[in-house]
Enzyme design. Structure first.
Site, PDB file in Angstrom:
ATOM      1  N   LYS A 138      64.135  43.005   0.890  1.00 57.79           N
ATOM      2  CA  LYS A 138      63.185  43.186   1.994  1.00 57.79           C
ATOM      3  C   LYS A 138      61.840  43.585   1.378  1.00 57.79           C
ATOM      4  CE  LYS A 138      62.696  45.199   6.503  1.00 57.79           C
ATOM      5  NZ  LYS A 138      61.312  45.610   6.280  1.00 57.79           N
ATOM      6  N   CYS A 189      39.530  80.075 -15.686  1.00 58.00           N
ATOM      7  CA  CYS A 189      40.912  79.682 -15.938  1.00 58.00           C
ATOM      8  C   CYS A 189      41.879  80.655 -15.246  1.00 58.00           C
ATOM      9  CB  CYS A 189      41.184  79.682 -17.441  1.00 58.00           C
ATOM     10  SG  CYS A 189      42.919  79.460 -17.839  1.00 58.00           S
ATOM     11  N   ASP A 229      46.688  26.136 -18.857  1.00 63.97           N
ATOM     12  CA  ASP A 229      45.659  26.437 -17.852  1.00 63.97           C
ATOM     13  C   ASP A 229      44.441  25.536 -18.013  1.00 63.97           C
ATOM     14  OD1 ASP A 229      47.347  28.358 -17.099  1.00 63.97           O
ATOM     15  OD2 ASP A 229      46.105  30.078 -17.701  1.00 63.97           O
ATOM     16  N   ALA A 230      44.088  25.281 -19.294  1.00 65.41           N
ATOM     17  CA  ALA A 230      42.866  24.506 -19.542  1.00 65.41           C
ATOM     18  C   ALA A 230      43.000  23.095 -18.961  1.00 65.41           C
ATOM     19  CB  ALA A 230      42.597  24.425 -21.035  1.00 65.41           C
ATOM     20  N   GLU A 281      56.490  37.156   4.064  1.00 63.87           N
ATOM     21  CA  GLU A 281      55.776  38.410   3.782  1.00 63.87           C
ATOM     22  C   GLU A 281      54.718  38.148   2.715  1.00 63.87           C
ATOM     23  OE1 GLU A 281      56.728  42.462   5.230  1.00 63.87           O
ATOM     24  OE2 GLU A 281      57.672  40.543   5.650  1.00 63.87           O
ATOM     25  N   SER A 283      61.902  41.463  14.995  1.00 67.41           N
ATOM     26  CA  SER A 283      62.051  42.539  14.008  1.00 67.41           C
ATOM     27  C   SER A 283      63.517  42.559  13.591  1.00 67.41           C
ATOM     28  CB  SER A 283      61.742  43.904  14.591  1.00 67.41           C
ATOM     29  OG  SER A 283      60.677  43.843  15.442  1.00 67.41           O
ATOM     30  N   LEU A 284      63.827  43.477  12.704  1.00 64.76           N
ATOM     31  CA  LEU A 284      65.211  43.576  12.244  1.00 64.76           C
ATOM     32  C   LEU A 284      65.793  44.913  12.662  1.00 64.76           C
ATOM     33  CD1 LEU A 284      64.608  42.245   8.644  1.00 64.76           C
ATOM     34  CD2 LEU A 284      66.120  41.179  10.321  1.00 64.76           C
ATOM     35  N   CYS A 293      44.066  81.514 -24.667  1.00 62.68           N
ATOM     36  CA  CYS A 293      44.682  81.249 -23.368  1.00 62.68           C
ATOM     37  C   CYS A 293      46.192  81.147 -23.523  1.00 62.68           C
ATOM     38  CB  CYS A 293      44.110  79.949 -22.799  1.00 62.68           C
ATOM     39  SG  CYS A 293      44.870  79.535 -21.229  1.00 62.68           S
ATOM     40  N   ARG A 317      51.696  39.062  12.343  1.00 55.46           N
ATOM     41  CA  ARG A 317      52.779  39.245  13.301  1.00 55.46           C
ATOM     42  C   ARG A 317      52.274  39.890  14.597  1.00 55.46           C
ATOM     43  NH1 ARG A 317      56.068  43.084  15.045  1.00 55.46           N
ATOM     44  NH2 ARG A 317      58.181  42.444  15.592  1.00 55.46           N
ATOM     45  N   LYS A 360      71.795  38.259   6.477  1.00 54.19           N
ATOM     46  CA  LYS A 360      71.754  37.356   7.631  1.00 54.19           C
ATOM     47  C   LYS A 360      73.008  36.503   7.645  1.00 54.19           C
ATOM     48  CE  LYS A 360      66.774  36.919   7.217  1.00 54.19           C
ATOM     49  NZ  LYS A 360      65.732  36.158   6.546  1.00 54.19           N
ATOM     50  N   ASP A 396      58.137  44.766   0.903  1.00 52.70           N
ATOM     51  CA  ASP A 396      57.281  45.713   1.612  1.00 52.70           C
ATOM     52  C   ASP A 396      55.853  45.157   1.621  1.00 52.70           C
ATOM     53  OD1 ASP A 396      56.586  47.952   2.943  1.00 52.70           O
ATOM     54  OD2 ASP A 396      56.779  49.324   1.246  1.00 52.70           O
ATOM     55  N   ASP A 420      42.574  23.311 -15.250  1.00 54.13           N
ATOM     56  CA  ASP A 420      41.146  23.463 -14.910  1.00 54.13           C
ATOM     57  C   ASP A 420      40.436  22.120 -15.010  1.00 54.13           C
ATOM     58  OD1 ASP A 420      41.642  26.097 -14.623  1.00 54.13           O
ATOM     59  OD2 ASP A 420      40.796  26.714 -16.559  1.00 54.13           O
ATOM     60  N   LYS A 443      68.153  49.679   4.662  1.00 53.31           N
ATOM     61  CA  LYS A 443      67.000  50.267   3.993  1.00 53.31           C
ATOM     62  C   LYS A 443      67.432  51.177   2.841  1.00 53.31           C
ATOM     63  CE  LYS A 443      63.174  49.611   6.058  1.00 53.31           C
ATOM     64  NZ  LYS A 443      62.699  50.252   7.193  1.00 53.31           N
ATOM     65  N   CYS A 500      40.058  74.383 -19.357  1.00 50.52           N
ATOM     66  CA  CYS A 500      39.836  75.787 -19.694  1.00 50.52           C
ATOM     67  C   CYS A 500      39.231  75.818 -21.099  1.00 50.52           C
ATOM     68  CB  CYS A 500      41.175  76.513 -19.678  1.00 50.52           C
ATOM     69  SG  CYS A 500      41.224  77.989 -20.698  1.00 50.52           S
ATOM     70  N   CYS A 533      43.653  82.743 -18.313  1.00 51.94           N
ATOM     71  CA  CYS A 533      42.973  83.664 -19.232  1.00 51.94           C
ATOM     72  C   CYS A 533      41.579  84.068 -18.748  1.00 51.94           C
ATOM     73  CB  CYS A 533      42.864  83.036 -20.613  1.00 51.94           C
ATOM     74  SG  CYS A 533      41.766  81.616 -20.677  1.00 51.94           S
ATOM     75  N   TYR A 535      60.715  33.709   4.308  1.00 49.51           N
ATOM     76  CA  TYR A 535      62.116  34.057   4.555  1.00 49.51           C
ATOM     77  C   TYR A 535      62.748  33.436   5.790  1.00 49.51           C
ATOM     78  CZ  TYR A 535      59.865  37.874   7.228  1.00 49.51           C
ATOM     79  OH  TYR A 535      59.093  38.610   8.064  1.00 49.51           O
ATOM     80  N   GLU A 574      69.041  39.137   0.913  1.00 52.42           N
ATOM     81  CA  GLU A 574      67.659  38.970   0.442  1.00 52.42           C
ATOM     82  C   GLU A 574      66.989  40.330   0.260  1.00 52.42           C
ATOM     83  OE1 GLU A 574      65.865  36.747   3.639  1.00 52.42           O
ATOM     84  OE2 GLU A 574      67.534  35.327   3.665  1.00 52.42           O
TER      85      GLU A 574
END
Ligand code: 5U1
Length: 674
Positions: A118, A411, A35-36, A176, A84-85, A435, A139, A293, A120, A39, A317, A429, A414, A228, A116
């Site tokens: 699906k 409570c 990462d450094a 998506e 749509s599907l 109790c 969409r 598909k 969400d 950066d 689904k 409680c 008790c 997709y 594939e």
């Protein structure tokens, strides 16, 4: 002063390098540089662009940070409608789909499908002109959506410029946008601590993030994307198979789901569905089914479209995990440490094939957050093995009266005062051992499977024993006599005998189990194991002061205080001494029982286990440091196969991977102190 040629070249090289590393990191999940170093490249580009502002282009990686807020989103017309599907909910629907495809194509041979997950999330369209991202749109109704270009530009997984040069001049990509589950949890935890709005689920969080008029806010949300399909494509050929088109998209730097497979025939589609259903809980993103598909584009063209759905694709689904029902009542349960949990009593409803009539409402804050009242229509969600929860309240209709939920001030078991401590969200409680509910729950915990594992001692029986005051604490269990037991409701002499035997058997245990069974607040199985490993004996744990306890791995100041207080309360001392008089024995744990004994190994759970749920098995393995995966590969260390294990077991056998049946798995857990 115009930028010198070497700077122009350096800026261009930096951009290419940054785009490539961005792609490796965000799309392929396989960075080549730390990462450094990334950066460092990024900062150099920023500095050079600051020095020569005329070199800044809108597709530069530095231009992702978000820009000034919009007053509204403008509308975008999709050149080609976003389809749509068609949905399949049962195996028979899928068979019908395959038959329709074959009949229209007048073909008897099996059809090759691309399979594939699906996702969400939120469906979007990205438009690339000469390789540069020029527009992002939702969409909407499929014909026109909202222009969210400024927002999608902030998403690291979406290239501002495509890689390579063999892409079409105009390329519209669809897919998506979503928020990974782990990021969603962190995002909501932060929202709770900052007292800002939390989201009900990752999809709502993604939609809300994309709907920000201020793209600087979107830039801080952990959004990502899987592509997709393509929409409008001009000037540039694409491969003649859907799966190859996806591969091309990937080569241009767009993110494609790694679980996509091409299979021959609908039976293999069904097998794919089962595999993904098994993996679902372990994936880092929410999926609500799979999509099949027809892979050949020429066949897709021959099959054509209905009004809004193509004839060449179907979404199969998963059974719904959410349902709408009515909140009929709320009961308040008292836990072993006195915590009062509101439990929703619901009009029974089927969620994912299981009837649900109770769900947790967590605490008073959650009731306020949801704004829920008795009689409201609510959404309940069941995820994996966890307790169902109420996630949403639907708007009240007209004049319908809904009654406010009153959190108890006494409570329900008790009658003692209920208080909420300053730094806590939960109400408790204050009755302690007076109790009966607290007593019952702590004995229930003591007898539970991961604790003393006393077979035959269920909730109803414990309830009777406590109500009839035959026992007050867990230690009293070991003084019960056959005569006392046979007098209980539905207790035949044989069952009473079995229970006495089970109690006797439970005395042979392990120290971590014994510690866990005591029910010390904040001490789960893993902390109990850490305590045993670090301090060796029960006496040392009982004697340790807070400072010593804090030296134990995983034990911070709060947990150390709880443990110390527990062992120094007279009542607890008396219970432990009384238990010890009943002659408990535990084996010393060997080295293989160290907490992270399974570090680096991958387990796969398949089939049905009869002694525990899959969630419990997963938790146990994870507590020992193992990774639990949904699919079998060469990297799998062990497959745990319960009843009716299917394709995963076969694959494990083919690959020569170690397989444990349930008995062997339980033995194995035992040797690790579980
Ligand atoms: N994985 C996947 N999701 N999904 C959603 N593929 C896919 N295809 C879709 C939709 C709406 O539409 C096709 C018609 C391209």
């Amino acid at each position: 002063m115009a930028a010198p040629e070497d700077v122009v070249k350096r800026v261009s090289d930096l951009r290419s390098a940054i785009e490539r590393h961005n792609y490796l990191y965000h799309s392929l999940d396989s960075p080549e540089i730390p990462d450094a170093e990334f950066d460092h490249l990024f900062n150099e580009l920023k500095e050079r662009e600051q020095q020569y502002p005329e070199l800044v282009t809108s597709d530069s990686p530095t231009q992702r940070v978000g820009s000034v807020p919009l007053s509204a989103f403008s509308q975008v017309r999709h050149e080609l409608p976003m389809l749509s599907l068609d949905n399949a909910f049962e195996q028979a629907d899928l068979g019908d789909f395959d038959r329709r495809v074959k009949s229209r194509l007048a073909q008897e041979d099996s059809v090759v499908y691309s399979c594939e997950p699906k996702i969400d999330g939120v469906a979007v369209s990205l438009l690339y002109q000469d390789g540069a991202l020029v527009r992002g749109a939702t969409r909407g109704d499929g014909t026109s959506g909202e222009d969210i270009t400024a927002n999608v530009r902030t998403i690291q997984a979406i290239p501002l410029r495509l890689l390579g040069s063999d892409y079409p001049r105009t390329l519209e990509v669809r897919g998506e946008i979503y928020i990974p589950k782990a990021d969603f949890m962190r995002m909501n935890q932060r929202a709770v601590s900052e007292e800002t709005k939390t989201f009900a689920n990752p999809r709502n969080a993604a939609a809300g993030s994309l709907r920000q008029l201020d793209s600087r806010l979107t830039a801080n949300r952990p959004l990502t994307m899987f592509c997709y399909t393509v929409g409008l494509v001009q000037e540039g050929p694409l491969p003649d198979r859907h799966s190859d088109i996806l591969r091309s998209l990937e080569s241009w730097g767009l993110r494609i789901n790694p679980l996509i497979e091409v299979v021959d025939g609908i039976d293999h589609c069904l097998a794919y569905y089962s595999r993904l259903q098994d993996m679902r809980d372990d994936l880092d993103y929410e999926i609500d089914g799979v999509v099949f598909k027809v892979d050949r584009i020429d066949l897709q063209e021959r099959l054509g479209l209905l009004t809004r759905t193509p004839r060449w694709a179907v979404a199969y689904k998963f059974p719904a995990e959410e349902a709408v029902t009515v909140l009929e009542d709320v009961e308040f349960q008292v836990g072993r440490s006195g915590v009062i949990t509101p439990v929703a009593r619901l009009k029974p409803v089927t969620v994912g094939g299981v009837t649900i009539s109770n769900a947790t409402l967590h605490n008073a804050d959650e009731i306020d957050r949801l704004g829920v009242r008795l009689g409201d229509r609510v959404v309940v969600k069941r995820a994996g093995d966890v307790i169902p929860k109420v996630t949403q309240v639907l708007p009240r209709e007209g004049s319908k009266r809904a009654r406010k939920i009153k959190f108890p001030i006494k409570c329900p078991s008790c009658g003692s005062e209920v208080i909420t401590l300053p730094d806590e969200v939960v109400a408790r409680c204050t009755g302690g051992l007076q109790c009966k509910a607290q007593r019952r729950e702590s004995i229930r915990h003591f007898a539970s499977r991961l604790a003393m594992d006393i077979e035959g001692l269920g909730v109803k029986l414990i309830d009777q024993l406590v109500q009839q005051e035959l026992i007050e604490t867990s230690a009293d269990l070991y003084h019960l006599t056959l005569d006392q037991l046979v007098q209980l409701e539905r207790m035949a002499p044989k069952s009473a005998n079995n229970l006495i035997e089970a109690l006797e058997k439970s005395k042979q245990t392990t120290l971590p189990r014994f510690i866990y069974a005591l029910g010390i607040a904040e001490v789960g199985e893993s902390t109990a194991r850490s305590l045993t490993q670090a301090l060796g004996s029960l006496d040392s744990i009982r004697m340790a002061d807070e400072e010593r306890l804090q030296q134990v791995p995983d034990v911070g100041p709060v947990v150390a205080r709880r443990i110390f207080e527990f062992f120094n309360q007279d009542h607890n001392k008396a219970v432990i001494d009384s238990l010890l008089q009943s002659k408990f024995t535990w084996e010393e744990l060997d080295d293989s029982a160290i907490t992270n004994a399974l570090d680096g190994s991958t387990f796969v759970l398949t089939g049905t286990l009869s002694t525990m749920s899959r969630g419990e098995a997963r938790e146990k393995l994870q507590s020992l440091g193992a990774r639990v995966s949904g699919s079998v590969s060469k990297k799998t260390s062990v497959v745990v196969a319960g009843e009716s294990a299917g394709s995963k077991l076969t694959k494990a056998q083919e690959l020569g991977i170690e397989i444990m049946d349930e008995d062997r798995f339980n033995e194995f857990l035992k040797t690790h102190g579980l």
